[in-house]
Design a protein around this motif. Structure first.
Motif, PDB file in Angstrom:
ATOM      1  N   ALA A 111       0.841  -1.210   0.000  1.00  0.00           N
ATOM      2  CA  ALA A 111       0.000   0.000   0.000  1.00  0.00           C
ATOM      3  C   ALA A 111       0.871   1.252   0.000  1.00  0.00           C
ATOM      4  O   ALA A 111       0.575   2.223  -0.712  1.00  0.00           O
ATOM      5  N   TRP A 112       1.955   1.254   0.766  1.00  0.00           N
ATOM      6  CA  TRP A 112       2.885   2.387   0.803  1.00  0.00           C
ATOM      7  C   TRP A 112       3.468   2.620  -0.591  1.00  0.00           C
ATOM      8  O   TRP A 112       3.577   3.764  -1.042  1.00  0.00           O
ATOM      9  N   CYS A 113       3.831   1.540  -1.270  1.00  0.00           N
ATOM     10  CA  CYS A 113       4.381   1.655  -2.634  1.00  0.00           C
ATOM     11  C   CYS A 113       3.364   2.288  -3.583  1.00  0.00           C
ATOM     12  O   CYS A 113       3.724   3.146  -4.392  1.00  0.00           O
ATOM     13  N   ARG A 114       2.102   1.856  -3.496  1.00  0.00           N
ATOM     14  CA  ARG A 114       1.059   2.448  -4.345  1.00  0.00           C
ATOM     15  C   ARG A 114       0.944   3.944  -4.086  1.00  0.00           C
ATOM     16  O   ARG A 114       0.856   4.740  -5.022  1.00  0.00           O
ATOM     17  N   GLU A 115       0.950   4.327  -2.807  1.00  0.00           N
ATOM     18  CA  GLU A 115       0.849   5.753  -2.447  1.00  0.00           C
ATOM     19  C   GLU A 115       2.034   6.557  -2.993  1.00  0.00           C
ATOM     20  O   GLU A 115       1.881   7.722  -3.352  1.00  0.00           O
TER      21      GLU A 115
END
Length: 150
Positions: A111-115
């Motif tokens: 999720a951090w990577c997507r953000e």
């Protein structure tokens, strides 16, 4: 969970590498780490880092997995595969707690990577910074989650 984007060096890892059913993963790790430690000891090659569990792709009902330890790049070890973990940009998250919470920790990293608008290259690994202590407190386990980027 602490998450950051870093530059990693290329690392050589002496491993046992197999495709393993997910319900046999724990037994694979126990067997593989023991085999790697015994083989490195017999060869006089000291590990240069913590235990590593590398995955060639996202597991499904089976996992393309390798378990072992980082070694010097010029190491010669008969009976083990030498896996090269290519250096470069990666996202690293530090998980503190039991291994059964690692799937949720990985979800947080993804999720951090997507953000951040970054994408993994396909493989990923876990570095088991602390050795689990039989009878110890699993909340004290520290695992680095490493997701190399495209």
């Amino acid at each position: 969970m602490d998450i950051e984007q870093v530059e990693l060096p290329t690392t050589t890892v002496a491993v046992v590498h197999e495709r393993v059913p997910m319900d046999a993963l724990s037994a694979f790790y126990d067997r593989a780490y023991r085999q790697v430690q015994e083989t490195l000891g017999a060869a006089g090659v000291p590990p240069t880092g913590p235990a590593i569990g590398w995955y060639g792709e996202m597991p499904s009902d089976t996992a393309d997995v390798a378990a072992g330890f980082a070694v010097p790049p010029d190491a010669v070890v008969d009976g083990l595969e030498l896996l090269t973990l290519a250096g470069g940009s990666a996202v690293v998250g530090v998980h503190r707690g039991p291994y059964d919470r690692l799937p949720d920790a990985w979800s947080t990293v993804v999720a951090w990577c997507r953000e951040q608008g970054v994408q993994g290259r396909g493989d990923f690994w876990e570095e088991y910074v602390t050795d689990p202590d039989p009878g110890g407190d699993p909340e004290q386990n520290v695992t680095r989650l490493v997701l190399p980027l495209l």
